[in-house]
Design an enzyme around this catalytic site. Sequence first.
Site, PDB file in Angstrom:
ATOM      1  CD  GLU A  99      -3.167   0.757   0.420  1.00 44.89           C
ATOM      2  OE1 GLU A  99      -2.643   1.601  -0.325  1.00 44.89           O
ATOM      3  OE2 GLU A  99      -4.384   0.732   0.654  1.00 44.89           O
ATOM      4  CG  ASP A 100      -0.879   4.551  -1.809  1.00 40.76           C
ATOM      5  OD1 ASP A 100      -1.516   3.504  -1.612  1.00 40.76           O
ATOM      6  OD2 ASP A 100      -1.427   5.610  -2.138  1.00 40.76           O
ATOM      7  CG  ASP A 103      -5.923   8.625   6.706  1.00 41.51           C
ATOM      8  OD1 ASP A 103      -5.974   8.829   7.920  1.00 41.51           O
ATOM      9  OD2 ASP A 103      -6.201   9.512   5.884  1.00 41.51           O
ATOM     10  CG  PHE A 152      -4.485  15.444   1.564  1.00 39.27           C
ATOM     11  CD1 PHE A 152      -5.353  14.378   1.752  1.00 39.27           C
ATOM     12  CD2 PHE A 152      -4.086  15.758   0.271  1.00 39.27           C
ATOM     13  CE1 PHE A 152      -5.821  13.642   0.677  1.00 39.27           C
ATOM     14  CE2 PHE A 152      -4.553  15.022  -0.812  1.00 39.27           C
ATOM     15  CZ  PHE A 152      -5.418  13.965  -0.607  1.00 39.27           C
ATOM     16  NE  ARG A 165      -3.908   8.593  -9.082  1.00 40.08           N
ATOM     17  CZ  ARG A 165      -4.396   8.131  -7.934  1.00 40.08           C
ATOM     18  NH1 ARG A 165      -3.587   7.736  -6.985  1.00 40.08           N
ATOM     19  NH2 ARG A 165      -5.695   8.064  -7.739  1.00 40.08           N
TER      20      ARG A 165
END
Length: 176
Positions: A99-100, A103, A152, A165
């Site tokens: 996963e990037d 959260d 964020f 991205r």
Amino acid sequence: MIVHDKEFETFISHQSILAKTKELAQRINEDYQGKSPLFIGVLNGVFMFAADLMKEINLPSEISFIKLSSYEDLSSTGKVSELIGLKEDLAGKDIIIVEDIVDTGETMTHLLRKLAELNPSSIEIATLLLKVDVFKKDIDLKYVGFKIPEKFVIGYGLDYNGHGRNLKDIYQIKEQ
Ligand code: IMP
């Protein structure tokens, strides 16, 4: 750096990302000696991290990608999301979810539950980023790149409404 209506500033350089990714890959290479894991990347955000991680993996291994699609199921109360794209038989395999960012951990909790139903022999998680103050789930995240604050971020695969991205570095939102 302006993306849509928000201003962002450099947070983690491409060079640091690559160094950390190499470290994580080395740990995986050691931990999975004699095994042949199946990496499962969670699209879209993971495409850059997965590519750089896999270049440092020296195990006989496979990689596949999935997407989670959410839709409102009218017959049930909440949102349901389905895994799309998984063709492999997971039974008896050693899975590493890639996963990037984690959260709240909602996505990962759901994903783990879905993948566990397919009877793999083991499942571990590798995530480049973890929003450590937000994450409250009882999940073992074995390979974590950077623990970051609740702000964020974009870049290196991560987007803000579809943009950002392509950026090499990771950027953090700039508070006004
Ligand atoms: P969780 O279910 O709350 O852990 O959220 C996970 C998903 O939310 C990630 O896979 C990302 O797609 C998205 N996400 C969470 N935080 C960020 C961020 O800071 N930037 C971009 N996407 C994010």
